[in-house]
Scaffold this motif. Sequence first.
Motif, PDB file in Angstrom:
ATOM      1  N   THR A  75       0.919  -1.156   0.083  1.00  0.00           N
ATOM      2  CA  THR A  75       0.070   0.161   0.003  1.00  0.00           C
ATOM      3  C   THR A  75       0.967   1.311   0.223  1.00  0.00           C
ATOM      4  N   GLU A  76       1.842   1.265   0.693  1.00  0.00           N
ATOM      5  CA  GLU A  76       2.571   2.367   0.779  1.00  0.00           C
ATOM      6  C   GLU A  76       3.244   2.654  -0.475  1.00  0.00           C
ATOM      7  N   LEU A  77       3.718   1.725  -1.343  1.00  0.00           N
ATOM      8  CA  LEU A  77       4.094   1.937  -2.667  1.00  0.00           C
ATOM      9  C   LEU A  77       3.170   2.387  -3.662  1.00  0.00           C
ATOM     10  N   GLY A  78       2.038   2.610  -2.972  1.00  0.00           N
ATOM     11  CA  GLY A  78       1.108   2.939  -4.050  1.00  0.00           C
ATOM     12  C   GLY A  78       0.074   1.720  -4.900  1.00  0.00           C
ATOM     13  N   PHE A  79       0.322   0.787  -4.221  1.00  0.00           N
ATOM     14  CA  PHE A  79      -0.391  -0.583  -4.843  1.00  0.00           C
ATOM     15  C   PHE A  79      -1.605  -0.921  -4.092  1.00  0.00           C
ATOM     16  N   LYS A  80      -2.462  -1.764  -4.651  1.00  0.00           N
ATOM     17  CA  LYS A  80      -3.456  -2.667  -3.880  1.00  0.00           C
ATOM     18  C   LYS A  80      -3.063  -4.022  -3.525  1.00  0.00           C
ATOM     19  N   PRO A  81      -3.314  -4.313  -2.369  1.00  0.00           N
ATOM     20  CA  PRO A  81      -2.968  -5.763  -1.948  1.00  0.00           C
ATOM     21  C   PRO A  81      -4.039  -6.656  -2.725  1.00  0.00           C
ATOM     22  N   LYS A  82      -5.158  -6.070  -2.942  1.00  0.00           N
ATOM     23  CA  LYS A  82      -6.289  -6.822  -3.651  1.00  0.00           C
ATOM     24  C   LYS A  82      -5.961  -7.243  -5.267  1.00  0.00           C
ATOM     25  N   ASP A  83      -5.006  -6.371  -5.729  1.00  0.00           N
ATOM     26  CA  ASP A  83      -4.623  -6.511  -6.910  1.00  0.00           C
ATOM     27  C   ASP A  83      -3.595  -7.552  -7.423  1.00  0.00           C
ATOM     28  N   VAL A  84      -3.089  -8.164  -6.064  1.00  0.00           N
ATOM     29  CA  VAL A  84      -1.962  -9.397  -6.326  1.00  0.00           C
ATOM     30  C   VAL A  84      -2.773 -10.373  -6.743  1.00  0.00           C
ATOM     31  N   LYS A  85      -2.485 -11.036  -7.909  1.00  0.00           N
ATOM     32  CA  LYS A  85      -3.324 -12.027  -8.601  1.00  0.00           C
ATOM     33  C   LYS A  85      -2.527 -13.614  -8.365  1.00  0.00           C
ATOM     34  N   LEU A  86      -1.089 -13.629  -8.414  1.00  0.00           N
ATOM     35  CA  LEU A  86      -0.512 -14.636  -8.101  1.00  0.00           C
ATOM     36  C   LEU A  86       0.468 -14.558  -6.907  1.00  0.00           C
ATOM     37  N   LEU A  87       0.383 -15.656  -6.212  1.00  0.00           N
ATOM     38  CA  LEU A  87       1.251 -15.958  -5.066  1.00  0.00           C
ATOM     39  C   LEU A  87       2.208 -17.009  -5.322  1.00  0.00           C
ATOM     40  N   LEU A  88       3.502 -16.819  -5.342  1.00  0.00           N
ATOM     41  CA  LEU A  88       4.390 -17.821  -5.722  1.00  0.00           C
ATOM     42  C   LEU A  88       5.503 -18.067  -4.406  1.00  0.00           C
ATOM     43  N   ALA A  89       6.203 -19.037  -4.621  1.00  0.00           N
ATOM     44  CA  ALA A  89       7.071 -19.156  -3.402  1.00  0.00           C
ATOM     45  C   ALA A  89       8.624 -19.816  -4.126  1.00  0.00           C
ATOM     46  N   THR A  90       9.642 -19.217  -3.135  1.00  0.00           N
ATOM     47  CA  THR A  90      10.959 -19.974  -3.554  1.00  0.00           C
ATOM     48  C   THR A  90      10.946 -21.189  -2.809  1.00  0.00           C
ATOM     49  N   HIS A  91      10.500 -21.488  -1.537  1.00  0.00           N
ATOM     50  CA  HIS A  91      10.336 -22.793  -0.912  1.00  0.00           C
ATOM     51  C   HIS A  91       9.558 -22.798   0.199  1.00  0.00           C
ATOM     52  N   ALA A  92       9.121 -23.818   0.635  1.00  0.00           N
ATOM     53  CA  ALA A  92       8.093 -24.098   1.650  1.00  0.00           C
ATOM     54  C   ALA A  92       8.497 -24.310   2.788  1.00  0.00           C
ATOM     55  N   HIS A  93       9.401 -23.113   3.433  1.00  0.00           N
ATOM     56  CA  HIS A  93       9.856 -23.317   4.845  1.00  0.00           C
ATOM     57  C   HIS A  93       9.265 -22.211   5.645  1.00  0.00           C
ATOM     58  N   ILE A  94       9.111 -22.246   6.913  1.00  0.00           N
ATOM     59  CA  ILE A  94       8.114 -21.361   7.746  1.00  0.00           C
ATOM     60  C   ILE A  94       8.848 -19.666   7.722  1.00  0.00           C
TER      61      ILE A  94
END
Length: 284
Positions: A75-94
């Motif tokens: 939000t501080e950068l001027g974007f909306k979290p709701k506009d995130v369409k893809l969530l990716l990961a490098t690896h599945a650690h906590i």
Amino acid sequence: MKRILIAAAALVALPAQAQGPASWTTPTAPFKVADNLYYVGSAGISVWLITTPQGHILIDGGMPGAAVQIEKSITELGFKPKDVKLLLATHAHIDHVGGTADLKADTGAQLVAMAQDKAALETGTYPGSEDVKALNFKPAKVDRVIRDGEVLALGGVKLTAHLTPGHTAGCTTWTFPVTDQGRKLDALLYCSTSVAANRLVSKTRGPQYPGIVDDYRKAFAKLKTLKADMFLAPHAEQFGLDAKRTKLGQGPNPFVDPTELQTRVAASEADFRRDLARQEEAAK
């Protein structure tokens, strides 16, 4: 690399409420790295935002509880979290997907993951160390399973998923184009090749997962074939985040260094060989 190994190993021994090193959860101001690439992670754990006209891509989710800060940074950068369409990961650690379930719930984005990390994401556990409750995180349903070499596209941006296993079975290194000051560059977000809390060999419990040593070797072999103008990584110390950030705006982009990938990979491979030798000696 050594600090990461020590921190991860220490986390294994801590109680369930463990949070790891303070930097992993210390907020830091978000900032722009290249034209549509932004850092929205904590002081020690990277989270990356790639913006497009058709929605945004978020890579990694930080520690448990990190979603609030990540969304605030977006939000501080001027974007909306709701506009995130893809969530990716490098690896599945906590420390990298601990906040992913909350981010998915808040944004409604599609969670995409390499097939080999699907079970870890959906159970919220560290495969091979399921009994270590300090490493558990909130599980998240994977909406789309991808495989090595698959390309994801959104809003004109294409990201290629490279399976670089070992750190986790589905450890994913991402490559994608970026533009900086009119120059078209190739960025690479390295998954990780540190041994950290992984058992390579163990007389009592066996390896973290079958074939882990061969997987690390495959990862190093693959990474040696890749090139990158901009090397990014999941932990701040893995790519000198603080020093580079300080130099932003004072000349050429400090994140641009075509030699860094192979320098970092060579150092990590040397660490891996030492860790393997130590574990083999201990198992005798």
